[in-house]
Design a protein around this motif. Structure first.
Motif, PDB file in Angstrom:
ATOM      1  N   LEU A  45       0.945  -1.143   0.138  1.00 20.26           N
ATOM      2  CA  LEU A  45      -0.012   0.075   0.023  1.00 20.26           C
ATOM      3  C   LEU A  45       0.991   1.250   0.006  1.00 20.26           C
ATOM      4  O   LEU A  45       0.505   2.536   0.116  1.00 20.26           O
ATOM      5  CB  LEU A  45      -0.834  -0.097   1.187  1.00 20.26           C
ATOM      6  CG  LEU A  45      -2.026  -1.331   1.441  1.00 20.26           C
ATOM      7  CD1 LEU A  45      -2.870  -1.070   2.427  1.00 20.26           C
ATOM      8  CD2 LEU A  45      -2.905  -0.914  -0.024  1.00 20.26           C
ATOM      9  N   TYR A 103       1.858   2.948  -2.302  1.00 22.98           N
ATOM     10  CA  TYR A 103       1.540   4.358  -2.934  1.00 22.98           C
ATOM     11  C   TYR A 103       0.649   5.114  -2.423  1.00 22.98           C
ATOM     12  O   TYR A 103       0.331   6.075  -3.069  1.00 22.98           O
ATOM     13  CB  TYR A 103       0.952   3.664  -4.268  1.00 22.98           C
ATOM     14  CG  TYR A 103      -0.415   2.779  -4.441  1.00 22.98           C
ATOM     15  CD1 TYR A 103      -0.400   1.417  -3.865  1.00 22.98           C
ATOM     16  CD2 TYR A 103      -1.435   3.357  -4.087  1.00 22.98           C
ATOM     17  CE1 TYR A 103      -1.575   0.806  -3.734  1.00 22.98           C
ATOM     18  CE2 TYR A 103      -2.873   2.691  -4.078  1.00 22.98           C
ATOM     19  CZ  TYR A 103      -2.542   1.419  -3.719  1.00 22.98           C
ATOM     20  OH  TYR A 103      -3.785   0.417  -3.648  1.00 22.98           O
ATOM     21  N   TRP A 104       0.021   4.772  -0.955  1.00 24.26           N
ATOM     22  CA  TRP A 104      -0.881   5.499  -0.390  1.00 24.26           C
ATOM     23  C   TRP A 104      -0.291   6.839  -0.089  1.00 24.26           C
ATOM     24  O   TRP A 104      -0.700   7.882   0.253  1.00 24.26           O
ATOM     25  CB  TRP A 104      -1.418   5.182   0.571  1.00 24.26           C
ATOM     26  CG  TRP A 104      -2.856   4.172   0.285  1.00 24.26           C
ATOM     27  CD1 TRP A 104      -3.381   4.161  -0.842  1.00 24.26           C
ATOM     28  CD2 TRP A 104      -3.368   3.110   1.154  1.00 24.26           C
ATOM     29  NE1 TRP A 104      -4.444   3.096  -0.872  1.00 24.26           N
ATOM     30  CE2 TRP A 104      -4.398   2.709   0.386  1.00 24.26           C
ATOM     31  CE3 TRP A 104      -3.271   2.859   2.548  1.00 24.26           C
ATOM     32  CZ2 TRP A 104      -5.217   1.821   0.837  1.00 24.26           C
ATOM     33  CZ3 TRP A 104      -4.254   2.079   3.029  1.00 24.26           C
ATOM     34  CH2 TRP A 104      -5.395   1.478   2.229  1.00 24.26           C
ATOM     35  N   LEU A 105       1.248   6.834  -0.091  1.00 27.96           N
ATOM     36  CA  LEU A 105       1.921   7.921   0.313  1.00 27.96           C
ATOM     37  C   LEU A 105       2.045   9.232  -0.790  1.00 27.96           C
ATOM     38  O   LEU A 105       2.338  10.149  -0.571  1.00 27.96           O
ATOM     39  CB  LEU A 105       3.558   7.622   0.431  1.00 27.96           C
ATOM     40  CG  LEU A 105       3.850   7.536   2.090  1.00 27.96           C
ATOM     41  CD1 LEU A 105       3.150   6.032   2.478  1.00 27.96           C
ATOM     42  CD2 LEU A 105       5.259   7.419   2.497  1.00 27.96           C
TER      43      LEU A 105
END
Lengths: 998, 464, 216
Positions: free
Chosen positions: B146, B148-150
């Motif tokens: 996950l 890429y949530w940054l």
């Protein structure tokens, strides 16, 4: 026998065994697996030798299936990012929906949970007919709404996948019908002799119905014998009463009437029947509203540090065997001239006893002297005598008939039973519940004699040590699955009603007795029938019955007060000469008791009060003694007592009596189940019939090994920081704001003030009330689906409890003051965790909650690093058990089960907040104060935790926060916690205080 | 250009140390460097080295798999020490990267000619280091998939990352840094690719280098554009040298943890980065120079200069440590004071003193020109500094966390085999890339060296 | 010196460079589009059911109230699925031997529950409560769509968080009078905004966007 009893400490390493256990243990993510792996002796040593801090046994489990499972689990949670489809689900409605049951709504049933036969009233929360949570029953005198760790954890006990699931006949699967036949034929042969060869072995029975059933059985078999046995026996209390009054009696204390309390090696606040109520009454007498308030005063004389000793204003360290001497001296000083002084009087500060007596005399009829369960009968008798002399009878203590249906001396009876079996005069042995092979006095050697019996049958929850040796094992129904009744600490009867049909087809004790009595009645009919016979007077029985089931208690069933007089000349006989040599003290374990809870992960991982140890039992010694013996904590030693030896890890315990070693029962089980088997060592192995509690002449020899222990707190001092602020009552009266600091009185902040309209949730914890019993920890675990991680993980520092009870020592290491502080998420208004989370997985709510959103968390652990209270917990592995179906039913459906790689923490039980908010909104009314109760608050016996709306000046929590003892943890950091603490106060006797060094 | 200050100084100091050995003309320079790449025979030491680093890289791969399958629990991290080797290594590698950018960008802008011969592999080192560093922020997450949530993107949740969090800044800083460095490096390589294309004998080589050279013909236009592009990128890269490690230091400075929460972090992290970077450049330069007989190109003067940079940055870092200690004392804050005392006397004290020895004591030898001139000594010091800088990050991350505010939650962090596997694994990956680089790419910028030849000849002319 | 590349390579190079940029753009856009197709969101997919139950028939034609079957919708988080019993209250009288109803009768006969396929699904970490939405004037069809027109039930909305927030951030766009909540054919008035704003005041509707409103 010796070897396998001792197996927990075989030093030699066998990698192959380790590998077996690793594969047997299965996945590393299952707490059972983990633990099994961590606690095999091979692993212990392997770990010590190879890589001391474990966590590296993973590759042994790196198989494809594992991988797929983890990946699946991960994928499941990776879901809902927009490009992942949900799996298609099925909805399976009822065919005929039962009334009452509304999907999504919980129901509560009143019932009771027993420990050693004595009942504590509970309310059981049930979702779709699945019991998920235990609360105390406010209508039950022994609970008053509070609940202890044992009853909280009984839910896990119910769903335990290791419970026995079938009748076993000589190692093969049998059947209930088959058993009934064999049993009746066996009994048939006994008929002639009137059951001369029949022995019925049970635990302590307080249940009127069960007692009645047993009575019927004994009528049919007049020469049969019924033996009650508890490893944690209360014989001393019974015998003490007999000594004092000439008959068995049950003392009931009223701490709410007592200004001065003397505990003679007694842990009355946190263990034993009534402790929940006693803790509450005690705490209420210590509520300090303002400088005008008074406090009761507790003196504790004890060998093994207990939570009660920790609460004491004065604690005197004496060997357990010297307490009698103290009691005698005290009695004489009080004015019981007949009492003989001890042969060798223990070392007591000269000021102590006179000052204590003056204090006692100050409050005639408002003082209380309590003797500990492990103290010999004479001490109890002396306590009674002193209470009478001080005019406490009928005021702070009253007596009732014994709770037991048939009170007797259990230990002499078990001895007799063993003798009979040896003599071959026992042909039919029926064991209901108890597990003598494991917990009977070792020298009776039940392991070898039980097979001597022609026909032996055992009703038990687990197929354990005893079942393995009996011809028949019958799976027992859990208390939450069966009908029954039992007496509370004051005799009040609770009816036990089933919450769910037996998961594993178990039989209740009443079912079992029904078979013995050849009745075809269901246990429900038996209980109801019994009470119908008892309550012929009540006009409408069904109404009475309904009320009874609803309230959970049988109206006015408490045992009547008995007027008793202490016989003259108590203690006038020559006192027992104090035995020489190193003293050994046996104690029930604080979390797994006598071993019956050994397979309960919640209790295994619950840090034991004071030591904060998990998953293990220890041999406690005082710092001085440890120096003399040249041992330190985690040193493995060989304990030799009465010719038997056992290997145990040492724990150096500040405040423990010198020249005395305390060992704890309940560990070293060989057939407990995946969780309990071979955890710790079996102190029972060196516990002979002669000395159930206190003995002398123990030998301690180092084995040269190290025994790794897992304690959740390694640092015991406050390091000059003031997490707990402490003062004596008069210091407080002189300086009422001693707990306050500048940071608190004028806080500065660069952040703009945030206004919280409407509700603003907050919590206040009164450190003056907290006994550190740990009930809240398990309550929280049950409410919030918190996983168990196993010894290895706890040791690394990865336990998951959302609320922890910090324990600090102050003063000298030999006899320090002990202080407890429950710490959960403080819900800071300026929360350091929130700023640093890259994905905003932890944020603030309009009502001031610090929210943690598991499904948004990516697991950087930055929040935990930045949390000054270190209350955040991280799923380093997939700790939640996603594979054991029986555990799914146990979980609270209103709280997410966390997956691997996410942070979690206390949420102030937001699921409960929301439930109440929704109800209030629907009824268009404001939320009442006290309507929302957090799990920890609800379980707390001493009402130390209060939760509510701090925007409402009249709420209980606001009132507490307004007090001048109120302070916030680390407030100099200006995190503005919503949780605050009320400073701890002590109420020492000035006369003793000035003599002693603070 | 001949009269630039350093040249003057150098002239006095090390008379016989030019930045290009005598007797080189355009042809010889080109031959020498391109030969390294275009030779048919792969030297035995290369194969051995390659295999070793390859083995280490496979260790990394295993470690990564285990971490992904079982979770970060296989590391020694716990509560309170939530960050362990992963973050330590991340900061360490990022730091190392900085030297490359400094040399290629800043020194280019400052017209420091001596940089010419070392900038190519310094840049390469930057890229390799950054790619090693880049692994860790992802791996250390509980749920890396996950990650890429940054980054901000229009998701189905109507959520944005928390822009207040230094970790988000990190994500941007590091990715930008990686991109710019890579571009810069590649642009620089184009003319040399062309050279190789023209000199390559076998067709595959011709085609590969041909593609890489992107149709370079060396026309005046090409050169003109090339020059502009490099200058632009240099300008772009320069602030990065400061910004990236400043932001990395924010990961700590923004925390309230005693030992992290300090305003001095940005400057002394940047200095530390350059310190570590130059140490690594030396660590690579010295052996390469040896095995390829490049003494004429990487002369004693280069080493001498780098030694000086090392000394200077080392002193800044030392100042940083002293300030930390002083502020702790001066603050009068119980937690700060305890933190520094704990560093000096606590569980991890040995590591702290090792760090002092490595980063402050050792570099002092660089005051002496003799030491700077002694290759072996220089190499040893460089190695020691590499270690020291890693220890620094360990001390910052672990010692600060393991005993913070509430004594009840103090703990001890013990790295597991997987911690070490990931660490040495990345070292392996780094070396692997280095080996591939020195075998298949011109490790010294040919065209820039040619310009040196020119300037050297001018000088000769001037002297005569 | 011999040419390595044909001069067309220059064009290819240019095309491939610009092409790459454009391609990435296109792919990104495509992914976005695909994400909104009913293949991914499952919106408007009529899922096969053991019994072809028609809301259209029961609601539109027979005019049954939602609550006749979904009994707990006003009191509980779950709206409740009707037990077979409920079906049989009528179907023991009418259509008693209709073939399509055999599964229902079978279920009742040998008391084996009917297992329906879930149409409106939320992930386990979302805690949705029907009763409070009903109480605050959110109509059934606001989320579940024109149930009265569904022969086989389909999901009307994505039920994505973005979609939930759309209403949680501006309830006035969707609120209706409590009297209309169970009206399957309710049409919002032209001045919904004004009505909505009024209802927000009357029903004390808050804009709840705290995470723990739905996630715990």
């Amino acid at each position: 026998m010796d070897s396998d009893r001792n197996s927990a400490a075989q030093p030699d390493v066998d990698i192959s065994v380790l590998r077996e256990s690793a594969s047997a243990g299965g996945s590393p993510r299952h707490w059972r697996g983990l633990d099994e792996l961590a606690d095999t002796p091979e692993f212990q040593n392997f770990k010590e030798n190879e890589f001391p801090h474990g966590a590296t046994d993973t590759e042994s489990k790196l198989d494809r299936r594992e991988l797929m499972k983890v990946m699946a689990a991960s994928a499941a949670f990776a879901g809902l990012t927009g490009c992942t489809k949900l799996p298609t689900e099925k909805i399976v409605p009822y065919v005929k929906q039962p009334e009452q049951i509304v999907p999504g709504k919980a129901l509560f049933y009143a019932s009771a949970v027993t420990l050693s036969g004595v009942a504590t009233g509970v309310l059981v929360e049930s979702h779709m007919a699945r019991p998920t949570k235990i609360e105390g029953n406010p209508d039950h005198p022994g609970s008053l709404g509070a609940s202890d760790a044992f009853s909280q954890a009984s839910v896990l006990g119910l769903y335990d996948p290791d419970r026995s699931q079938a009748e076993i006949h000589d190692g093969r699967i049998g059947s209930w019908a088959e058993f009934q036949q064999e049993l009746s034929s066996a009994l048939g042969q006994e008929k002639g002799s009137g059951g001369g060869g029949v022995r019925l072995l049970t635990g302590t029975v307080t249940s009127p119905t069960l007692g009645d059933q047993i009575g019927t059985f004994l009528k049919a078999y007049p020469s049969a014998k019924w033996v009650q046995y508890e490893s944690v026996t209360r014989d001393n209390i019974r015998e003490g009463a007999k000594l004092a009054f000439g008959e068995y009696a049950n003392p009931v204390y009223h701490l709410d009437q007592a200004e001065v309390i003397v505990a003679l090696d007694s842990d009355l606040l946190t263990s034993g029947p009534g402790s929940l109520r006693y803790a509450r009454e005690f705490a209420r007498k210590r509520r300090v509203e303002d400088t005008g308030s008074k406090m009761n005063r507790l003196y504790s004389v004890e060998s093994t540090p207990t939570a009660t000793g920790g609460m004491a204003d004065h604690r005197l360290r004496l060997k357990a065997s010297e307490v009698e001497g103290f009691a005698r001296l005290l009695a004489r000083e009080i004015g019981l001239s007949a009492v003989m002084a001890p042969a060798a009087s223990p070392v007591i500060p000269s000021s102590w006893i006179p000052a204590l007596v003056r204090d006692l005399k100050k409050y005639p009829g408002a003082t209380l002297i309590v003797a500990g369960d492990q103290q010999p009968a004479i001490v109890h008798a002396l306590a009674h005598a002193m209470n009478q002399a001080l005019g406490n009878f009928g005021k702070t203590v009253h007596f009732t008939a014994p709770l037991e249906v048939a009170a007797d001396n259990q230990w002499s009876n078990i001895g007799q039973l063993a003798a009979d079996i040896r003599a071959g005069s026992v042909t039919t042995l029926l064991i209901v519940g108890s597990n003598p092979v494991y917990d009977a006095p070792a020298d009776l050697d039940f392991k070898t004699i039980i097979p001597k019996v022609a026909f032996s049958a055992r009703l038990g929850l687990y197929e354990d040590e005893t079942s393995a040796l009996c011809h028949w094992h019958v799976p027992a129904a859990h208390e939450l699955e069966s009908w029954g009744d039992a007496r509370g600490y004051d005799g009040t009867v609770s009816v036990i009603q089933p919450l769910i049909a037996p998961l594993y087809g178990g039989k209740s004790e009443l079912d079992f007795l029904a078979v013995l009595n050849g009745q075809a009645k269901s246990s429900h009919d038996i209980v109801q029938g019994y009470w119908q016979a008892q309550r012929t007077s009540v006009p409408r029985f069904d109404a009475f019955w309904e009320k009874t089931l609803r309230d959970g208690v049988v109206a006015d069933s408490a045992l009547p007060v008995k007027q008793l007089m202490v016989k003259a000349g108590i203690g006038s006989d020559a006192p027992a000469a104090t035995a020489q040599g190193l003293e050994i003290v046996f104690r029930p374990d604080r979390t797994i008791y006598d071993g019956r809870f050994a397979n309960n992960g919640w209790l295994q991982e619950l840090p034991k009060p004071l030591t904060l140890l998990t998953w293990d039992s220890v041999a406690m010694v005082s710092p001085k003694t440890s120096e003399r013996l040249g041992v330190k904590s985690e040193t493995a030693v060989e304990l030799k007592y009465m010719g038997r030896t056992i290997v145990a890890p040492v724990w150096v315990m500040p405040g423990h009596a010198d020249e005395s070693v305390t060992v704890f029962l309940g560990y070293g089980r060989t057939k407990a189940g995946r969780v309990g088997t071979s955890a710790g060592f079996d102190a029972g192995w060196i516990r002979p019939l002669a000395t159930p509690w206190i003995g002398a002449g123990l030998e301690v020899n180092k084995t040269g090994d190290k025994w790794a222990l897992a304690s959740t707190q390694t640092q015991s001092t406050m390091e000059g920081r003031e997490p707990i602020r402490i003062a004596t009552l008069d210091q407080y009266q002189k300086e009422p704001t001693f707990a306050q600091t500048d940071a608190q009185t004028n806080p500065l902040s660069l952040y703009p003030e945030v206004k919280y309209e409407g509700n603003a949730w907050g919590m206040a914890v009164d450190l003056n009330a907290c006994t550190g019993c740990g009930g809240c920890v398990v309550a929280c675990q049950a409410e919030n689906n918190i996983s168990v991680v196993g010894k290895k993980e706890v040791r690394i520092g990865r336990h998951m409890h959302w609320i922890r009870i910090d324990r600090y020592y102050e003063g000298g290491v030999d006899d320090p003051g002990t202080y407890h502080e429950p710490v959960m998420c403080q819900h800071c208004e300026d929360a350091p965790c929130e700023v640093v989370c890259p994905v905003a997985a932890t944020v603030h709510s309009d009502e001031g909650l610090n929210e943690m959103i598991y499904n948004r968390c990516v697991g950087t652990r930055y929040c935990s690093n930045n949390c000054p209270y270190k209350v955040r917990r991280f799923n380093f592995y997939l700790y939640s058990d996603w594979d054991t179906p029986s555990l799914f039913g146990m979980r609270n459906p209103n709280v997410s089960v966390r997956s691997r790689g996410v942070m979690e923490k206390c949420s102030y039980c937001v699921q409960r907040i929301n439930a109440v908010k929704i109800d209030a909104e629907k009824q268009d009314r404001p939320i009442k104060d006290g309507e929302i109760v957090t799990a920890c608050q609800q379980s707390c016996p001493s009402e130390a935790i209060v939760f509510g709306n701090i925007n409402d000046p009249d709420s209980a929590v606001s009132k507490l926060k307004a007090k001048n003892r109120n302070y916030k943890l680390l407030e100099e950091l200006n995190t503005r916690p919503r949780t605050s603490y009320l400073a701890k106060l002590r109420n020492p006797n000035p006369e003793i205080e000035k003599a002693a060094v603070v | 250009m001949a009269d630039s200050p350093t040249n003057k100084l150098a002239a006095e100091e090390i008379m016989n140390a030019p930045i290009l050995g005598p007797g080189h003309d355009f042809a010889s320079v080109t031959d020498k460097i391109s030969a390294i790449v275009l030779t048919k025979r792969t030297p035995l030491w290369w194969i051995v080295g390659f295999l070793i680093s390859f083995a280490l890289t496979s260790v990394l791969m295993v470690a990564v798999t285990v971490i992904l399958v079982y979770g970060v629990g296989v590391w020694g991290i716990q509560i309170p020490v939530g960050w362990g080797f992963a973050i330590i290594n991340f900061v360490w590698w990022i730091g190392i990267g900085h030297a490359g950018t400094l040399i290629s960008a800043i020194l280019l802008l400052l017209r420091q000619q001596w940089r010419t011969s070392i900038n190519r592999f310094a840049e390469a080192m930057t890229i390799f280091a950054v790619s090693c560093a880049g692994l860790f922020p992802l791996l250390h997450m509980g749920r890396p998939w996950l990650g890429y949530w940054l980054f901000p993107y229009p998701d189905t949740m109507k959520l944005w990352p928390n822009f207040r969090s230094p970790l988000v800044w990190d994500a941007f800083a590091v990715s930008t840094y990686a991109t710019v460095s890579l571009l810069f490096w590649f642009i620089g390589l184009i003319p040399d690719f062309a050279t190789l294309r023209d000199r390559a004998r076998n067709r595959p080589a011709k085609i590969i280098y041909g593609l890489l050279s992107m149709g370079w013909r060396g026309s005046a236009v090409h050169w003109e554009r090339h020059e502009t592009a490099s200058l632009l990128l240099a300008g772009l890269a320069t602030p990065l040298v400061l910004s990236v490690h400043t932001i990395v230091s924010f990961d700590f400075a923004f925390g309230i943890v005693p030992g992290w929460h300090a305003t001095i972090f940005p400057p002394y992290f940047v200095a530390g980065a350059i310190y570590a970077g130059f140490a690594m450049v030396l660590t690579l330069a010295i052996p390469i120079r040896r095995v390829f007989h490049l003494e004429d190109f990487i002369t004693i003067r280069h080493l001498d200069n780098m030694g000086k940079v090392l000394l200077a940055t080392g002193l800044i870092v030392g100042y940083g440590y002293m300030m930390e200690a002083f502020m702790a004392y001066y603050s009068g804050n119980v937690y700060e004071r305890f933190m520094i005392i704990n560093r000096m006397t606590g569980t991890y004290a040995p590591l702290y003193w090792m760090l002092i020895a490595c980063n402050i004591v050792t570099p002092q030898f660089l005051w002496f020109r003799k030491v700077r001139a002694k290759i072996g000594a220089l190499f040893t010091i460089a190695m020691v500094v590499n270690l020291g800088m890693w220890l620094e990050r360990f001390v910052i991350v672990v010692t600060s966390l393991h005993r913070d505010f509430l004594p009840s939650s103090w703990g001890t962090y013990i790295p597991t085999r997987w911690d070490f596997a990931t660490f040495f694994g990345t070292i392996g990956m780094f070396l692997l890339l280095v080996f591939l680089f020195i075998r298949y790419l011109p490790l010294i910028s040919i065209f820039e060296m040619r310009t040196l030849v020119a300037s050297e000849e001018e000088k000769k002319a001037a002297n005569v | 010196m011999a040419q390595i590349f044909h001069h067309s390579t220059n064009t290819i190079a240019r095309v491939s460079i610009y092409g790459a940029v454009i391609l990435i753009g296109i792919l990104g856009y495509a992914a976005n589009v695909v994400n909104q197709t009913s293949y991914v969101t499952e919106v408007h997919n009529a899922l096969p059911q053991p019994v072809p139950f028609s809301h259209k028939h029961h609601v539109a034609e027979l005019g049954l109230d939602c609550r006749y079957c979904h009994t707990s919708v006003e009191v509980s988080s779950s709206a409740g699925m009707p037990p077979t019993q409920t079906c049989m209250t009528c179907h023991s009288q009418i259509w008693t031997n209709a073939q399509i109803l055999e599964p229902v009768r079978a279920s009742y006969r040998d008391s084996t529950p009917i297992s329906w396929t879930r149409v409106n699904a939320l992930p386990d970490f979302v805690y949705f409560n029907h009763s409070i939405h009903i109480a605050k004037g959110v109509g059934c069809t606001t989320c579940h769509g024109p149930v009265g027109e569904m022969n086989i039930t389909w999901r009307e909305n994505t039920l994505y968080m973005r979609w939930c927030l759309d209403c949680h951030m501006a309830p006035q766009k969707y609120l209706r009078p409590k009297s209309e909540v169970f009206n399957a054919f309710y049409k919002a008035p032209s001045d919904q905004e004004t009505l909505g704003n009024q209802l927000m005041i009357d029903y004390k509707v808050k804009k709840l966007t705290d995470c723990t409103t739905c996630h715990r």
